[in-house]
Design a protein around this motif. Structure first.
Motif, mmCIF file in Angstrom:
data_model
loop_
_atom_site.group_PDB
_atom_site.id
_atom_site.type_symbol
_atom_site.label_atom_id
_atom_site.label_comp_id
_atom_site.label_asym_id
_atom_site.label_seq_id
_atom_site.Cartn_x
_atom_site.Cartn_y
_atom_site.Cartn_z
ATOM 1 N N PHE A 1 0.844 -1.154 0.083
ATOM 2 C CA PHE A 1 0.032 0.002 -0.094
ATOM 3 C C PHE A 1 0.864 1.232 0.140
ATOM 4 N N ASP A 2 0.113 2.249 -0.066
ATOM 5 C CA ASP A 2 0.670 3.637 0.316
ATOM 6 C C ASP A 2 1.787 4.093 -1.002
ATOM 7 N N CYS A 3 1.423 3.724 -2.077
ATOM 8 C CA CYS A 3 2.258 4.216 -3.417
ATOM 9 C C CYS A 3 1.956 5.709 -3.500
ATOM 10 N N ILE A 4 2.825 6.243 -4.452
ATOM 11 C CA ILE A 4 2.804 7.696 -4.643
ATOM 12 C C ILE A 4 1.724 8.183 -5.871
ATOM 13 N N GLU A 5 0.884 8.917 -5.155
ATOM 14 C CA GLU A 5 -0.267 9.273 -6.111
ATOM 15 C C GLU A 5 -0.028 10.715 -6.581
ATOM 16 N N PHE A 6 0.743 11.504 -5.981
ATOM 17 C CA PHE A 6 0.730 12.913 -6.138
ATOM 18 C C PHE A 6 1.746 13.468 -7.085
ATOM 19 N N ASN A 7 2.586 12.640 -7.765
ATOM 20 C CA ASN A 7 3.376 12.957 -8.735
ATOM 21 C C ASN A 7 4.048 11.779 -9.494
ATOM 22 N N GLU A 8 3.404 12.184 -10.909
ATOM 23 C CA GLU A 8 3.799 10.765 -11.796
ATOM 24 C C GLU A 8 5.215 10.774 -12.170
ATOM 25 N N ARG A 9 5.949 11.605 -11.930
ATOM 26 C CA ARG A 9 7.572 11.652 -11.902
ATOM 27 C C ARG A 9 8.224 10.652 -11.141
ATOM 28 N N PHE A 10 7.745 10.359 -9.885
ATOM 29 C CA PHE A 10 8.103 9.491 -8.873
ATOM 30 C C PHE A 10 7.438 8.015 -8.908
ATOM 31 N N ARG A 11 6.428 7.983 -9.827
ATOM 32 C CA ARG A 11 5.908 6.650 -10.092
ATOM 33 C C ARG A 11 6.283 5.987 -11.475
ATOM 34 N N TYR A 12 6.388 6.851 -12.700
ATOM 35 C CA TYR A 12 6.608 6.552 -13.932
ATOM 36 C C TYR A 12 8.096 6.299 -13.773
ATOM 37 N N THR A 13 8.632 4.780 -13.587
ATOM 38 C CA THR A 13 9.937 4.699 -13.465
ATOM 39 C C THR A 13 10.096 3.083 -13.956
ATOM 40 N N ASP A 14 11.674 3.000 -13.958
ATOM 41 C CA ASP A 14 12.023 1.689 -14.292
ATOM 42 C C ASP A 14 11.567 0.834 -13.042
ATOM 43 N N VAL A 15 11.064 -0.745 -13.350
ATOM 44 C CA VAL A 15 10.865 -1.605 -12.405
ATOM 45 C C VAL A 15 12.029 -1.662 -11.319
ATOM 46 N N ALA A 16 13.192 -1.582 -11.814
ATOM 47 C CA ALA A 16 14.472 -1.752 -11.015
ATOM 48 C C ALA A 16 14.351 -0.664 -9.882
ATOM 49 N N ALA A 17 13.704 0.412 -10.217
ATOM 50 C CA ALA A 17 13.878 1.527 -9.095
ATOM 51 C C ALA A 17 13.146 0.854 -7.834
ATOM 52 N N ASP A 18 11.852 0.413 -8.030
ATOM 53 C CA ASP A 18 11.113 -0.166 -7.053
ATOM 54 C C ASP A 18 11.766 -1.517 -6.255
ATOM 55 N N ILE A 19 12.077 -2.380 -7.149
ATOM 56 C CA ILE A 19 12.938 -3.509 -6.696
ATOM 57 C C ILE A 19 14.058 -3.297 -5.951
#
Length: 297
Positions: free
Chosen positions: A231-249
């Motif tokens: 839960f609690d993903c970034i909803e307020f700025n696409e710049r922080f969410r549109y990223t390489d899956v590697a950034a999450d992992i």
């Protein structure tokens, strides 16, 4: 309505439909979070930090709605919806008629002892649990949205906007919270990789690895209930969410590293590579782990 008045009103147990006996408040720089024992009501503060803007009621309503939609991707049972906070005969009311003065995200309240950071502290996170998290993430990224616009966020020059911003904002803390030698070393390695690793970034874009991700994938955002909820993903700025899956992992792996569990971090990466077939991720994970560690710092 000013935030102090709203805070005082929402601390009253009698205004909640579930008639809570007491209300607990958690406050961050962007939110007021009220816990009633059964539900959580999250109110966004009217703030503007540049990377987010919640200064109007309409914007807060919009981002409350986005928070629910986006988080239902990985935590469908936790996010119940957006509820109005209204004024009725001069009194604040929740989920009733009247003039809308604010909005709140309504969630199921979960036992915090089942969050993975707490489980890790107690030594209760197993390799099998890491495998189940990895499997959930493989399925999520496989179906997460991607398109030409989202893919542009994986270009090295766009990523450098974020890293440059981090270094500019922390420069004043050299010698205070970060030694000059460490600052310069991270800065050089980051910029060197962005320059020399262009083919790696371009390969990630061609391979459609730039997706609408979570953006804040940490152990404290993973709930170990009847089913795993992230839960609690970034909803307020696409710049922080549109990223390489590697950034999450990389964020989750770095969090495990930081907490002294490199064995689980390595297992997470191995299982993700095996499950996703994304063997090229190892070429860029070090960069994103460094980026996430610097943000955390």
């Amino acid at each position: 309505m000013d935030i102090a008045t709203l805070k005082a009103a929402l601390l009253r147990p009698d205004i909640y439909p579930e008639r809570s006996s007491e209300v607990d408040l958690r406050e961050t720089h962007i939110s007021l979070v009220f816990l009633t024992g059964r539900f959580v009501y999250k109110v966004k503060k009217p703030v503007d930090f540049g990377f987010l803007d919640f200064t109007s009621l309409e914007k807060r309503r919009y981002f409350c709605e986005r928070e629910v939609v986006l988080n239902r991707r990985l935590a469908p049972k936790l996010y119940l919806g957006v509820v109005p906070i209204t004024m009725v005969q001069g009194e604040i009311s929740l989920e009733r008629g009247g003039e809308v003065v604010e909005y709140a995200v309504k969630m199921e309240q979960i036992p915090e002892e089942l969050l993975m950071d707490k489980l890790l502290e107690k030594g209760e996170v197993t390799r099998q649990m890491i495998e189940r998290v990895s499997e959930k993430l493989v399925r999520f990224y496989d179906t997460a949205e991607t398109n030409e616009q989202i893919s542009r966020f994986g270009r090295p020059e766009r990523i450098q906007q974020d890293t440059d911003e981090n270094f500019e904002q922390t420069e004043k803390y050299i010698g205070v919270t970060i030694p000059k030698r460490a600052y310069e070393a991270v800065l050089k390695k980051t910029n060197d990789f962005l320059e020399r690793g262009r083919t790696v970034f371009e390969g990630r874009i061609r391979g459609q690895k730039i997706r609408d991700c979570h953006g804040d994938l940490r152990l404290e955002h993973i709930f170990w209930g009847e089913e795993i909820s992230i839960f609690d993903c970034i909803e307020f700025n696409e710049r922080f969410r549109y990223t390489d899956v590697a950034a999450d992992i990389g964020f989750l792996a770095m969090d495990l590293d930081y907490r002294g569990r490199r064995d689980l971090s390595g297992h997470l990466i191995d299982r993700y590579v095996s499950g996703s077939g994304d063997r090229e991720i190892v070429r860029i994970l070090g960069f994103y782990k460094c980026y996430r560690a610097y943000v955390r710092g």
